[in-house]
Write a protein that holds these residues in place. Structure first.
Motif, PDB file in Angstrom:
ATOM      1  N   LEU A   1       0.840  -1.141  -0.146  1.00 22.75           N
ATOM      2  CA  LEU A   1       0.114   0.032   0.032  1.00 22.75           C
ATOM      3  C   LEU A   1       0.760   1.278  -0.010  1.00 22.75           C
ATOM      4  O   LEU A   1       0.416   2.331  -0.593  1.00 22.75           O
ATOM      5  CB  LEU A   1      -0.796  -0.203   1.257  1.00 22.75           C
ATOM      6  CG  LEU A   1      -2.354  -0.519   0.927  1.00 22.75           C
ATOM      7  CD1 LEU A   1      -3.047  -0.266   2.401  1.00 22.75           C
ATOM      8  CD2 LEU A   1      -2.896   0.246  -0.118  1.00 22.75           C
ATOM      9  N   GLU A   2       1.948   1.168   0.737  1.00 24.70           N
ATOM     10  CA  GLU A   2       2.681   2.420   0.676  1.00 24.70           C
ATOM     11  C   GLU A   2       3.257   2.860  -0.722  1.00 24.70           C
ATOM     12  O   GLU A   2       3.556   3.944  -0.888  1.00 24.70           O
ATOM     13  CB  GLU A   2       4.106   2.341   1.915  1.00 24.70           C
ATOM     14  CG  GLU A   2       5.089   1.134   1.466  1.00 24.70           C
ATOM     15  CD  GLU A   2       4.810  -0.073   1.369  1.00 24.70           C
ATOM     16  OE1 GLU A   2       5.476  -0.922   0.692  1.00 24.70           O
ATOM     17  OE2 GLU A   2       3.670  -0.654   1.783  1.00 24.70           O
ATOM     18  N   LYS A   3       3.319   1.882  -1.397  1.00 23.12           N
ATOM     19  CA  LYS A   3       3.777   2.362  -3.103  1.00 23.12           C
ATOM     20  C   LYS A   3       2.793   3.308  -3.520  1.00 23.12           C
ATOM     21  O   LYS A   3       3.161   4.137  -4.377  1.00 23.12           O
ATOM     22  CB  LYS A   3       3.789   1.164  -3.792  1.00 23.12           C
ATOM     23  CG  LYS A   3       4.971   0.299  -3.688  1.00 23.12           C
ATOM     24  CD  LYS A   3       4.817  -0.514  -4.915  1.00 23.12           C
ATOM     25  CE  LYS A   3       5.920  -1.676  -4.664  1.00 23.12           C
ATOM     26  NZ  LYS A   3       6.024  -2.847  -5.990  1.00 23.12           N
ATOM     27  N   PHE A   4       1.396   3.485  -3.125  1.00 21.67           N
ATOM     28  CA  PHE A   4       0.612   4.400  -3.576  1.00 21.67           C
ATOM     29  C   PHE A   4       0.325   5.597  -2.593  1.00 21.67           C
ATOM     30  O   PHE A   4      -0.749   6.054  -2.494  1.00 21.67           O
ATOM     31  CB  PHE A   4      -0.817   3.269  -3.471  1.00 21.67           C
ATOM     32  CG  PHE A   4      -0.776   2.577  -4.918  1.00 21.67           C
ATOM     33  CD1 PHE A   4      -0.810   2.899  -6.122  1.00 21.67           C
ATOM     34  CD2 PHE A   4      -0.445   1.228  -4.404  1.00 21.67           C
ATOM     35  CE1 PHE A   4      -0.811   1.708  -7.048  1.00 21.67           C
ATOM     36  CE2 PHE A   4      -0.466   0.250  -5.213  1.00 21.67           C
ATOM     37  CZ  PHE A   4      -0.322   0.704  -6.620  1.00 21.67           C
ATOM     38  N   GLY A   5       1.180   5.571  -1.614  1.00 22.42           N
ATOM     39  CA  GLY A   5       0.933   6.776  -0.788  1.00 22.42           C
ATOM     40  C   GLY A   5       0.245   6.616   0.205  1.00 22.42           C
ATOM     41  O   GLY A   5      -0.306   7.557   0.849  1.00 22.42           O
ATOM     42  N   ARG A   6       0.070   5.268   0.644  1.00 18.82           N
ATOM     43  CA  ARG A   6      -1.333   5.073   1.709  1.00 18.82           C
ATOM     44  C   ARG A   6      -0.584   4.325   2.768  1.00 18.82           C
ATOM     45  O   ARG A   6       0.171   3.481   2.653  1.00 18.82           O
ATOM     46  CB  ARG A   6      -2.347   4.180   0.989  1.00 18.82           C
ATOM     47  CG  ARG A   6      -3.298   5.089   0.112  1.00 18.82           C
ATOM     48  CD  ARG A   6      -4.484   5.042   0.931  1.00 18.82           C
ATOM     49  NE  ARG A   6      -5.453   6.052   0.236  1.00 18.82           N
ATOM     50  CZ  ARG A   6      -5.353   7.322   0.372  1.00 18.82           C
ATOM     51  NH1 ARG A   6      -4.966   7.786   1.565  1.00 18.82           N
ATOM     52  NH2 ARG A   6      -6.048   8.314  -0.441  1.00 18.82           N
ATOM     53  N   LYS A   7      -1.328   4.542   3.995  1.00 26.61           N
ATOM     54  CA  LYS A   7      -0.987   3.542   5.170  1.00 26.61           C
ATOM     55  C   LYS A   7      -2.253   2.791   5.211  1.00 26.61           C
ATOM     56  O   LYS A   7      -3.149   3.188   5.137  1.00 26.61           O
ATOM     57  CB  LYS A   7      -0.651   4.736   6.408  1.00 26.61           C
ATOM     58  CG  LYS A   7       0.396   5.745   6.210  1.00 26.61           C
ATOM     59  CD  LYS A   7       0.871   6.055   7.601  1.00 26.61           C
ATOM     60  CE  LYS A   7       1.955   7.230   7.495  1.00 26.61           C
ATOM     61  NZ  LYS A   7       1.276   8.536   7.350  1.00 26.61           N
ATOM     62  N   LYS A   8      -1.917   1.778   6.150  1.00 26.83           N
ATOM     63  CA  LYS A   8      -2.710   0.743   6.462  1.00 26.83           C
ATOM     64  C   LYS A   8      -3.938   1.371   7.360  1.00 26.83           C
ATOM     65  O   LYS A   8      -5.294   1.220   6.961  1.00 26.83           O
ATOM     66  CB  LYS A   8      -2.141  -0.425   7.286  1.00 26.83           C
ATOM     67  CG  LYS A   8      -3.037  -1.267   7.635  1.00 26.83           C
ATOM     68  CD  LYS A   8      -2.125  -2.613   8.382  1.00 26.83           C
ATOM     69  CE  LYS A   8      -3.296  -3.641   8.974  1.00 26.83           C
ATOM     70  NZ  LYS A   8      -2.557  -4.762   8.835  1.00 26.83           N
ATOM     71  N   GLU A   9      -3.445   2.095   8.191  1.00 20.55           N
ATOM     72  CA  GLU A   9      -4.581   2.631   9.150  1.00 20.55           C
ATOM     73  C   GLU A   9      -5.466   3.554   8.290  1.00 20.55           C
ATOM     74  O   GLU A   9      -6.723   3.804   8.854  1.00 20.55           O
ATOM     75  CB  GLU A   9      -3.799   3.573  10.085  1.00 20.55           C
ATOM     76  CG  GLU A   9      -2.786   2.785  10.918  1.00 20.55           C
ATOM     77  CD  GLU A   9      -1.309   3.081  10.058  1.00 20.55           C
ATOM     78  OE1 GLU A   9      -0.649   4.006  10.252  1.00 20.55           O
ATOM     79  OE2 GLU A   9      -0.965   1.992   9.710  1.00 20.55           O
ATOM     80  N   GLU A  10      -5.208   4.313   7.156  1.00 20.40           N
ATOM     81  CA  GLU A  10      -6.078   5.230   6.631  1.00 20.40           C
ATOM     82  C   GLU A  10      -7.198   4.378   5.936  1.00 20.40           C
ATOM     83  O   GLU A  10      -8.086   4.796   5.544  1.00 20.40           O
ATOM     84  CB  GLU A  10      -5.190   5.523   5.415  1.00 20.40           C
ATOM     85  CG  GLU A  10      -4.222   6.856   5.882  1.00 20.40           C
ATOM     86  CD  GLU A  10      -3.465   7.433   4.529  1.00 20.40           C
ATOM     87  OE1 GLU A  10      -3.838   8.679   4.246  1.00 20.40           O
ATOM     88  OE2 GLU A  10      -2.759   6.701   4.061  1.00 20.40           O
ATOM     89  N   MET A  11      -6.849   3.036   5.718  1.00 18.82           N
ATOM     90  CA  MET A  11      -7.914   2.155   5.043  1.00 18.82           C
ATOM     91  C   MET A  11      -9.010   1.509   6.209  1.00 18.82           C
ATOM     92  O   MET A  11      -9.807   0.818   5.695  1.00 18.82           O
ATOM     93  CB  MET A  11      -7.373   1.249   4.333  1.00 18.82           C
ATOM     94  CG  MET A  11      -6.480   1.746   2.932  1.00 18.82           C
ATOM     95  SD  MET A  11      -7.718   2.096   1.771  1.00 18.82           S
ATOM     96  CE  MET A  11      -7.549   3.948   2.020  1.00 18.82           C
TER      97      MET A  11
END
Length: 425
Positions: A255-265
């Motif tokens: 997910l971090e490749k897309f600038g996202r953190k697990k917690e945001e999901m």
RNA sequence: GCCGCCAUAGCUCAGUUAGGUAGAGCAUCCGGCUGUUAACCGGACGGUCGUCGGUUCAAAUCCGGCUGGCGGCGCCA
């Protein structure tokens, strides 16, 4: 048949394995050749040392081209110099099909990549986006199944518009004019009298000559419709569904490749709800000239969504900004409807509402908006035979994916994006 | 539908302001290299400057038409 995938080899350290895949990179360095192998699960570096393999294998590794399909045998070892920390020390290297010069190379332009989309799909980035797209749909199906929604399969070929203004693609249907569906909603409404809670996942088609990063001519449309639910009930379903879709994505490893953190999901329910009136005030407070009754343009939407960190609802829009089939609120000015907007300018993900279940009120709205009632006879019939409070909504899969993956353009959310000018491949 | 921008080597682009013999990187081909990470080093190959017309001694460059495309708005999910 292939039985071992690149993602499996982390459990096979020290073992001799056989892998099948495609050549992602090839670097020759005198007596050692490095080949990065790619399959559906990831990449791994193969090192082919001149002194450790037979001459045929070394020769194959030297002459192999990008995207050739190959069979590789070797020992799995840990090596910090390898791109993924794991490497295959090659013992056999066989070319199954030598690729012609691959047209795509680093630095290729967006237009060119779309021209060769059938080849560009092999990129790691697009592969990952397609996996995440699959995950959000799996998350939705799990939620819907668990909560006793029935999947139905409405027609794509239709005779009339589902919504007022939007443009339809027309097709020749045995000499009559027919259209590609832009929404299954009206058909779903007919199904709630037997199945009560229904959903469908179908392509929807919009012939709007839209040239923005948020528009597709064909997109995946997840639509729900339920009897006995009012506008508040359906908003709850909407947020639970989107939360379930995001939760499924939260487990994705890259997910971090897309600038996202697990917690945001992991969404915090209930999501924020603001009335249209409040939304107008927020937009006005940012110095934008907008009046009550106007629908939001993109600028207004961007300003508004930048105020939020998570998706949020805007509800009770003025009637002039929305569509005839929505349930009128007692104030006589607004509809019992709600849109779910993604933060940071990604915009509308869901449009939903309670539907008008009173025959007279619905007919009045159609007259006011100048809609030909004769074309909607079967739709009006639903209000004659056991009408029931009901609500529903439509979710744009690619719009949601665009937000989740931080995509700059919605076309990256599709295998083969269909835009005004793009019909090939 | 409206507004703005773009088209030069297989790919990405510079050169256009101020007209004067077509450039770079990557790719390809040849050679070198036993630890590269979009490998690196040396050499070679590569072009009707989208198209049609105009101005000019001279046009990739200035002007006009056409074609194709991009970005944004409106509209929407």
């Amino acid at each position: 048949m292939k039985t071992l995938y690149i993602s499996d080899i982390e459990n096979r350290i020290g073992e001799e394995v056989e892998l099948f895949g495609w050549v992602y990179r090839q670097r020759e360095h005198g007596g050692v050749v490095f080949v990065v192998l790619r399959d559906s699960t990831g990449i791994v570096q193969i090192s082919i040392h001149k002194n450790n393999v037979n001459p045929d294998s070394f020769n194959n590794a030297q002459k192999v081209t990008i995207e050739s399909s190959v069979r590789v045998k070797g020992k799995v070892i840990e090596d910090s110099r390898a791109p993924t920390g794991l490497e295959i020390r090659c013992s056999e290297f066989e070319i199954l099909s030598l690729s012609e010069k691959f047209p795509i190379q680093e630095g290729a332009g967006k237009e060119f990549l779309l021209d060769v989309r059938h080849l560009a799909l092999r990129s790691i980035r697009l592969t990952e986006i397609m996996k995440i797209k699959e995950l959000i749909i799996q998350g939705a199906r799990k939620y819907l199944q668990k909560n006793d929604w029935h999947e139905v399969f409405p027609p794509i070929i239709t005779s009339a518009a589902c919504e007022g203004g939007t443009t339809l693609f027309s097709i020749d249907y045995y000499g009559r004019e027919a259209y590609l569906s832009q929404s299954a909603q009206l058909y779903l409404e007919t199904a709630i009298y037997s199945l009560e809670k229904v959903y469908s996942l179908t392509p929807s088609f919009r012939a709007e000559k839209s040239k923005t990063r948020r528009h597709l001519s064909e997109y995946q449309h997840l639509e729900l419709e339920a009897a006995w639910m009012d506008a508040d009930d359906i908003m709850k379903v909407e947020e639970e569904l989107v939360a379930a879709m995001c939760r499924e994505v939260s487990e994705y490893k890259n997910l971090e490749k897309f600038g996202r953190k697990k917690e945001e999901m992991i969404l915090n329910l209930p999501l924020e709800r603001i009335k249209y009136d409040e939304a107008i005030q927020i937009i006005q407070s940012k110095g934008i000239d907008i009046e009550w009754g106007d629908d939001f343009g993109y600028e207004e939407e961007k300003v508004l969504t930048n105020e939020f960190e998570e998706p949020f609802f805007v509800y009770n829009y003025p009637m002039e900004a929305k569509v005839f089939y929505m349930k009128q609120n007692p104030d006589g000015k607004t509809y019992a409807c709600a849109d779910l907007l993604a933060p940071k300018g990604f915009g509308e993900i869901i449009g939903g509402s309670q539907r008008e279940d009173d025959l007279k009120a619905l007919e009045r709205r159609m007259e006011i908006e100048g809609i030909d009632k004769s074309r909607y006879k079967w739709y009006l019939d639903l209000r004659r035979y056991g009408s029931v409070v009901h609500s529903g909504f439509g979710l744009g899969i690619e719009r949601l994916l665009m937000w989740i993956c931080n995509l700059e353009h919605i076309r990256d959310a599709c295998l083969y994006p269909r835009t005004i000018t793009r019909l090939e491949p």
